[in-house]
Design an enzyme around this catalytic site. Structure first.
Site, PDB file in Angstrom:
ATOM      1  CD  GLU A 189      14.088 -11.118 -29.334  1.00  0.00           C
ATOM      2  OE1 GLU A 189      13.110 -10.346 -29.362  1.00  0.00           O
ATOM      3  OE2 GLU A 189      14.058 -12.200 -28.722  1.00  0.00           O
TER       4      GLU A 189
ATOM      5  CD1 TRP B 222      10.493 -12.289 -31.135  1.00  0.00           C
ATOM      6  CD2 TRP B 222       8.276 -11.896 -31.216  1.00  0.00           C
ATOM      7  NE1 TRP B 222       9.836 -13.313 -30.474  1.00  0.00           N
ATOM      8  CE2 TRP B 222       8.479 -13.088 -30.507  1.00  0.00           C
ATOM      9  CE3 TRP B 222       6.967 -11.444 -31.398  1.00  0.00           C
ATOM     10  CZ2 TRP B 222       7.440 -13.849 -29.974  1.00  0.00           C
ATOM     11  CZ3 TRP B 222       5.914 -12.191 -30.877  1.00  0.00           C
ATOM     12  CH2 TRP B 222       6.158 -13.375 -30.177  1.00  0.00           C
TER      13      TRP B 222
ATOM     14  CD1 TRP C   9     -10.208  -1.556 -19.656  1.00  0.00           C
ATOM     15  CD2 TRP C   9      -8.396  -2.372 -18.641  1.00  0.00           C
ATOM     16  NE1 TRP C   9      -9.574  -2.384 -20.549  1.00  0.00           N
ATOM     17  CE2 TRP C   9      -8.444  -2.902 -19.955  1.00  0.00           C
ATOM     18  CE3 TRP C   9      -7.331  -2.751 -17.817  1.00  0.00           C
ATOM     19  CZ2 TRP C   9      -7.498  -3.775 -20.456  1.00  0.00           C
ATOM     20  CZ3 TRP C   9      -6.380  -3.621 -18.320  1.00  0.00           C
ATOM     21  CH2 TRP C   9      -6.469  -4.124 -19.621  1.00  0.00           C
TER      22      TRP C   9
ATOM     23  CG  ASN D 108      12.093  -6.865 -24.557  1.00  0.00           C
ATOM     24  OD1 ASN D 108      11.053  -6.361 -24.972  1.00  0.00           O
ATOM     25  ND2 ASN D 108      12.220  -8.181 -24.374  1.00  0.00           N
TER      26      ASN D 108
ATOM     27  CD1 TRP E 268       2.634  -0.847 -25.231  1.00  0.00           C
ATOM     28  CD2 TRP E 268       1.714  -1.300 -23.244  1.00  0.00           C
ATOM     29  NE1 TRP E 268       3.296  -0.101 -24.279  1.00  0.00           N
ATOM     30  CE2 TRP E 268       2.749  -0.340 -23.057  1.00  0.00           C
ATOM     31  CE3 TRP E 268       1.008  -1.721 -22.116  1.00  0.00           C
ATOM     32  CZ2 TRP E 268       3.069   0.181 -21.792  1.00  0.00           C
ATOM     33  CZ3 TRP E 268       1.328  -1.200 -20.869  1.00  0.00           C
ATOM     34  CH2 TRP E 268       2.346  -0.263 -20.716  1.00  0.00           C
TER      35      TRP E 268
HETATM   36  P1  FAD Z   1      17.678  -5.950 -29.388  1.00  0.00           P
HETATM   37  O1  FAD Z   1      17.501  -6.982 -28.341  1.00  0.00           O
HETATM   38  O2  FAD Z   1      19.044  -5.605 -29.770  1.00  0.00           O
HETATM   39  O3  FAD Z   1      16.849  -6.448 -30.655  1.00  0.00           O
HETATM   40  C1  FAD Z   1      17.138  -5.988 -31.990  1.00  0.00           C
HETATM   41  C2  FAD Z   1      15.879  -5.451 -32.623  1.00  0.00           C
HETATM   42  O4  FAD Z   1      14.881  -6.471 -32.688  1.00  0.00           O
HETATM   43  C3  FAD Z   1      15.224  -4.313 -31.866  1.00  0.00           C
HETATM   44  O5  FAD Z   1      15.827  -3.083 -32.148  1.00  0.00           O
HETATM   45  C4  FAD Z   1      13.788  -4.404 -32.340  1.00  0.00           C
HETATM   46  O6  FAD Z   1      13.614  -3.810 -33.605  1.00  0.00           O
HETATM   47  C5  FAD Z   1      13.594  -5.906 -32.485  1.00  0.00           C
HETATM   48  N1  FAD Z   1      13.022  -6.436 -31.250  1.00  0.00           N
HETATM   49  C6  FAD Z   1      13.659  -6.830 -30.135  1.00  0.00           C
HETATM   50  N2  FAD Z   1      12.790  -7.290 -29.218  1.00  0.00           N
HETATM   51  C7  FAD Z   1      11.565  -7.162 -29.762  1.00  0.00           C
HETATM   52  C8  FAD Z   1      10.250  -7.452 -29.312  1.00  0.00           C
HETATM   53  N3  FAD Z   1      10.018  -7.994 -28.121  1.00  0.00           N
HETATM   54  N4  FAD Z   1       9.205  -7.186 -30.140  1.00  0.00           N
HETATM   55  C9  FAD Z   1       9.418  -6.668 -31.362  1.00  0.00           C
HETATM   56  N5  FAD Z   1      10.647  -6.380 -31.836  1.00  0.00           N
HETATM   57  C10 FAD Z   1      11.701  -6.612 -31.052  1.00  0.00           C
HETATM   58  N6  FAD Z   1      10.074  -1.927 -29.684  1.00  0.00           N
HETATM   59  C11 FAD Z   1      10.130  -0.880 -30.518  1.00  0.00           C
HETATM   60  O7  FAD Z   1      10.976  -0.876 -31.436  1.00  0.00           O
HETATM   61  N7  FAD Z   1       9.265   0.166 -30.404  1.00  0.00           N
HETATM   62  C12 FAD Z   1       8.294   0.205 -29.438  1.00  0.00           C
HETATM   63  O8  FAD Z   1       7.508   1.159 -29.392  1.00  0.00           O
HETATM   64  C13 FAD Z   1       8.238  -0.884 -28.508  1.00  0.00           C
HETATM   65  N8  FAD Z   1       7.334  -0.878 -27.501  1.00  0.00           N
HETATM   66  C14 FAD Z   1       7.308  -1.942 -26.624  1.00  0.00           C
HETATM   67  C15 FAD Z   1       6.356  -1.943 -25.595  1.00  0.00           C
HETATM   68  C16 FAD Z   1       6.311  -3.002 -24.691  1.00  0.00           C
HETATM   69  C17 FAD Z   1       5.257  -3.015 -23.600  1.00  0.00           C
HETATM   70  C18 FAD Z   1       7.222  -4.073 -24.808  1.00  0.00           C
HETATM   71  C19 FAD Z   1       7.184  -5.216 -23.845  1.00  0.00           C
HETATM   72  C20 FAD Z   1       8.152  -4.094 -25.827  1.00  0.00           C
HETATM   73  C21 FAD Z   1       8.216  -3.038 -26.755  1.00  0.00           C
HETATM   74  N9  FAD Z   1       9.158  -3.022 -27.806  1.00  0.00           N
HETATM   75  C22 FAD Z   1       9.175  -1.960 -28.684  1.00  0.00           C
HETATM   76  C23 FAD Z   1      10.015  -4.201 -28.099  1.00  0.00           C
HETATM   77  C24 FAD Z   1      11.409  -4.196 -27.440  1.00  0.00           C
HETATM   78  O9  FAD Z   1      11.314  -3.882 -26.083  1.00  0.00           O
HETATM   79  C25 FAD Z   1      12.390  -3.240 -28.100  1.00  0.00           C
HETATM   80  O10 FAD Z   1      12.379  -3.408 -29.504  1.00  0.00           O
HETATM   81  C26 FAD Z   1      13.820  -3.502 -27.611  1.00  0.00           C
HETATM   82  O11 FAD Z   1      13.879  -3.318 -26.216  1.00  0.00           O
HETATM   83  C27 FAD Z   1      14.763  -2.555 -28.296  1.00  0.00           C
HETATM   84  O12 FAD Z   1      16.066  -2.672 -27.782  1.00  0.00           O
HETATM   85  P2  FAD Z   1      17.259  -3.173 -28.702  1.00  0.00           P
HETATM   86  O13 FAD Z   1      17.241  -2.439 -29.991  1.00  0.00           O
HETATM   87  O14 FAD Z   1      18.483  -3.069 -27.874  1.00  0.00           O
HETATM   88  O15 FAD Z   1      16.832  -4.675 -28.924  1.00  0.00           O
END
Ligand code: FAD
Length: 483
Positions: A281, A284, A312, A347, A388
């Site tokens: 993650e 990602w 749209w 997420n 997105w």
């Molecule tokens: P954890 O599961 O603990 O993951 C650790 C870290 O890994 C996160 O803090 C993040 O930096 C990274 N990460 C995790 N999942 C993803 C992912 N799918 N894509 C990219 N990086 C990821 N994340 C943001 O940081 N900022 C945003 O503006 C953002 N917008 C999003 C919009 C949409 C439509 C979607 C579907 C996802 C988005 N995310 C965004 C990705 C993800 O949802 C969040 O990073 C995650 O929910 C953060 O929670 P966590 O820190 O507990 O994640």
């Protein structure tokens, strides 16, 4: 030319609001010169949009925390507003500084501003040094065998793994060498970053402690309590199963190298699958930055331009119902209300609400992206746009458009007893698990017992999912046929 050791270095903080594992800070400290820590409130950046309201709240508290940490080390944060180059030039003149150090940013507007500033400072014989510490690896370093950027995540991940372990993180210096006379600073409260009337961020402190101490506490709690089981649990929004580090990462209060490092040496206690999944993650996030660095138009345009012809609907009533969490689909509404209440959303639910907006309502993903940018405390130019576009099907290595989430089935699968919905949609609190994700199918007696009148206490669905799905697929096929 050797630099005068009495002349200060300006340490320009941007998305690295921390002292721990901060490359630019360490370099400034090791130079032995006095340090002027600076934060500039820059005008809204073209391309990545203005600072969102929720992140402005976060920024206020984060800058306070950074200033407190600096003061403990005999420093103090100087605040200034304006075009970065003008602010830096004025400060150089006032302080006699001969160097400016910063950590790189990788979003399109940040990168272009920084290149220009570096060039201008060097023309004035000012040492302008930039460092990489926002990511594990420089986006220009990880490239395919052909020397081109990655467009697909899995080979990117393999390359990242193959690049070896990141450098061990650097501890914060115990003490900084301050300047004899610190320049004047603007006052943080005059920036009016947090909301005043109404204070809609009142509940944010239930979850968040902005600043690097808060970030380290989140990391510690996650590694101790939730890393084990992460792979399985991370998809269930009612479980406290993810790190919640995203807002801290978004403003650089913790480095990805520090997080990576915390997952080392745990193999006796935590299954390898959980550690690898968590690291994936983090990767990602790296991939999103890799994409936005190499394909800057990803921030605001369809990465796959075949989607440019997509028709749209952009119905403003639908968009408003989505923003307010009043669509009649409980998992969507719970997610959108979690966003209002805590400036964050799980997420799995982000994917569901984004799919619903883009596909069921056929609202342009850019409107959803802008709303998230304004309301998420973790709003991130790379992750937000890339995610997105991933849901829309227009992004790199994206989920195909025809994969359309059914909000009822997603709710039943990932929130089986409805605990998440009940937390954020109180008007459904008394409804049992059988109908919690489909109140519109519940018999009247059950709704009466739960105190629910559809259309009055809770909305009827604003679209029928099966019809909306067909409508979206027809629009998609029309776009594909026209291409
Ligand atoms: P954890 O599961 O603990 O993951 C650790 C870290 O890994 C996160 O803090 C993040 O930096 C990274 N990460 C995790 N999942 C993803 C992912 N799918 N894509 C990219 N990086 C990821 N994340 C943001 O940081 N900022 C945003 O503006 C953002 N917008 C999003 C919009 C949409 C439509 C979607 C579907 C996802 C988005 N995310 C965004 C990705 C993800 O949802 C969040 O990073 C995650 O929910 C953060 O929670 P966590 O820190 O507990 O994640």
């Amino acid at each position: 030319m050797a630099k005068d050791a009495t002349k200060p270095v300006i340490l320009w903080f941007r998305k690295d609001l921390r002292l721990d594992d901060n490359q630019a800070l360490t370099a400034a400290h090791r130079s032995g010169r006095p340090i002027i820590p600076l934060y500039i409130r820059e005008p809204a950046a073209a391309g990545t949009g203005p600072l969102g309201a929720a992140q402005a709240w976060w920024l206020h508290h984060s800058l306070e925390a950074l200033d407190r940490s600096l003061r403990k080390r005999h420093g103090r944060l100087v605040l200034a507003s304006g075009e970065a180059l003008e602010v830096l030039c004025a400060l150089i003149k006032e302080s006699g500084a001969e160097a400016v150090f910063w950590n790189r940013r990788y979003d399109p507007s940040g990168t272009s501003i920084d290149i220009r500033i570096k060039h201008q400072l060097e023309k004035q014989a000012i040492e302008a040094k930039s460092f990489g510490d926002q990511l594990l690896h420089e986006p220009s370093r990880l490239m395919t065998g052909n020397g081109t950027p990655y467009r697909v995540y899995t080979p990117f991940w393999r390359a990242l793994e193959g690049a070896g372990e990141p450098e061990p993180p650097l501890d914060a210096p115990a003490k900084l060498r301050p300047t004899s006379q610190l320049p004047k600073s603007e006052r943080l409260d005059c920036w009016k970053l947090p909301p005043m009337k109404p204070d809609w961020a009142g509940d944010f402190t239930d979850l968040w402690t902005p600043g690097e101490d808060g970030a380290h506490e989140k990391l510690r709690a996650f590694v101790e309590n939730a890393l084990e089981g992460y792979k399985e649990n991370r998809d269930y929004p009612a479980r406290p199963a993810t790190s919640m580090l995203s807002p801290h990462l978004a403003l650089g209060e913790i480095s990805p190298a520090r997080i990576w490092d915390a997952t080392r040496g745990l193999s006796q206690r935590v299954p390898a699958a959980d550690i690898v999944h968590f690291r994936k993650e983090i990767a990602w996030r790296e991939f999103s930055y890799h994409l936005i660095f190499h394909f800057p138009r990803l921030a605001s345009a369809n990465w796959n331009d075949r989607f440019d012809g997509f028709e749209w609907r952009n119905d403003s009533g639908d968009f408003e119902a989505w923003r307010r969490g009043m669509t009649g689909y409980p998992i969507v509404d719970a997610g959108m209300r979690q966003l209002w209440r805590h400036g964050w959303m799980h997420n799995r639910v982000r994917m569901i609400v984004a799919s619903f907006l883009i596909k069921d309502l056929m609202v342009d993903w850019r409107r959803g992206e802008a709303w998230f940018r304004d309301t998420l405390v973790d709003a991130d130019p790379a992750n937000n746009a890339a995610s997105w576009q991933w849901v829309a099907g227009s992004g790199a290595d994206a989920s195909p458009f025809f994969r359309i989430f059914n909000p009822v089935l997603q709710g039943e699968k990932f929130d089986p007893d409805g605990g998440y919905v009940r937390t954020y949609v109180p008007e459904l609190r008394e409804l049992g698990a059988k109908y919690i994700h489909r109140p519109f199918e519940a018999p009247k007696t059950i709704l009466d017992e739960a105190g629910i009148t559809l259309g009055q206490t809770y909305p009827k669905p604003i679209v029928d999912h099966a019809n909306a799905r067909n409508r979206a697929l027809a629009a998609y096929n029309a776009t594909r046929d026209a291409a």
